[in-house]
Scaffold this active site. Structure first.
Site, PDB file in Angstrom:
ATOM      1  CE  LYS A 266      -4.421  -1.548   1.899  1.00 10.04           C
ATOM      2  NZ  LYS A 266      -5.284  -1.480   2.982  1.00 10.04           N
ATOM      3  CB  SER A 267       4.149   1.937   1.622  1.00  8.43           C
ATOM      4  OG  SER A 267       4.858   0.882   1.193  1.00  8.43           O
TER       5      SER A 267
END
Ligand code: ZN
Length: 313
Positions: A266-267
């Site tokens: 997600k980063s």
């Protein structure tokens, strides 16, 4: 002309095994913005559903109230709309109506009632262990998953605020025929130990909420990434305890890989739908990139939402 990769499975064979007009679901957690991993999942969900003449339900999985944000939910709805992915149930108006059956945080009573139903059929007990307690005591890691060692099973703790709730999982094997991966056998009690239903903060867990939801929404085809494959046996078992006679069919698809082979997280700022939109990418280009990264296109080239079923036929 679309350069499709090899069909991921035999759709004709699948057709005979799922109900006609199957209902599947796209179920984002509003704990961040959508990224290419979500888009790849959406391509499988909408593509297979439409190829089979089925429907898609949109469910907002905000069971973790501490991490969910309404802003992320709004952004997800807007990104899906931009991509041209329209659900048949759980439309924005249905979600806006309040007390929506398609948003988990609106359904606390539903999960509480399901827990009461479960008490008559399974052994449920209070557990005050933190993650750290479990990691320290467990030392028992099965296939990279920490197994709950059963520390509170016979402690007779009283259920109250700040204490979680677990269900005893009895030994046994769950078998299911994944539509893409074939016959699969799992032993939930060995994998994860007694299942957490509600955590110490009072959140219903992912495992409990999705099984209750798939049952009440009558979802009969679950399409999701391979990272959730280990959860399937325990979800089938929990569904049966809740009175589900026939589990849904499952289709687990490959996770997306970036060009350097790394797993997406997600980063990863470079794969957010918002970021791609900001660089001027079209919906077709974003769908094409996601379809390629999950092995459905031989190369990254634009594809429209309406063309997605052709990836599977
Ligand atoms: Zn415990």
């Amino acid at each position: 002309m679309i350069f499709r990769a090899m069909p991921p499975f035999d759709l004709a064979a699948v057709r005979g095994r799922v109900p006609p007009d199957p209902l599947t679901r796209f179920a984002p957690s509003p704990t961040g913005y959508l990224h290419l991993g979500h888009v790849a999942n959406a391509i499988w969900v909408w593509g297979v559903a439409r190829a089979l003449g089925g429907r898609v339900l949109l469910r907002i999985e905000d069971h973790d109230r501490g991490r969910s944000r309404t802003g992320y939910e709004r952004a997800a709805l807007e990104d899906l709309d931009w991509l041209g992915l329209v659900p048949d149930l759980g439309l924005p108006e249905e979600l806006r109506a309040g007390a929506s059956p398609y948003r988990q945080s609106d359904c606390a009573e539903v999960y509480a009632a399901a827990l009461e139903r479960l008490r008559g059929r399974a052994r449920v007990y209070a557990c005050d262990c933190s993650r750290r307690d479990i990691a320290l005591e467990a030392g028992d890691v099965f296939d990279q998953e920490t197994r709950y060692p059963g520390r509170c099973r016979n402690r007779g703790l009283v259920e109250r605020d700040g204490v979680g709730v677990r269900m005893v999982l009895t030994d046994g094997t769950e078998t299911f025929a994944d539509l893409r991966l074939g016959e699969t056998a799992q032993a939930p009690a060995r994998q994860c130990g007694d299942l957490l239903l509600r955590d110490r903060a009072g959140n219903w867990t992912y495992q409990f909420a999705v099984v209750v939801d798939d049952l009440r929404h009558e979802v009969d085809l679950v399409i999701r990434g391979e990272d959730l494959l280990p959860s399937t046996g325990r979800q089938i078992l929990l569904g049966r305890m809740l009175g589900r006679e026939r589990p849904p069919m499952f289709l687990h698809h490959p996770l997306i890989r970036k060009e350097n082979g790394a797993k997406l997280s997600k980063s990863s700022g470079d794969t957010g739908v918002r970021e791609l939109r900001a660089t001027g990418a079209t919906p077709e280009r974003v769908l094409g990139q996601a379809a390629w990264s999950t092995g459905l296109l031989a190369r990254s080239e634009p594809i429209s939402a309406g063309e997605l079923p052709s990836l599977f036929t």
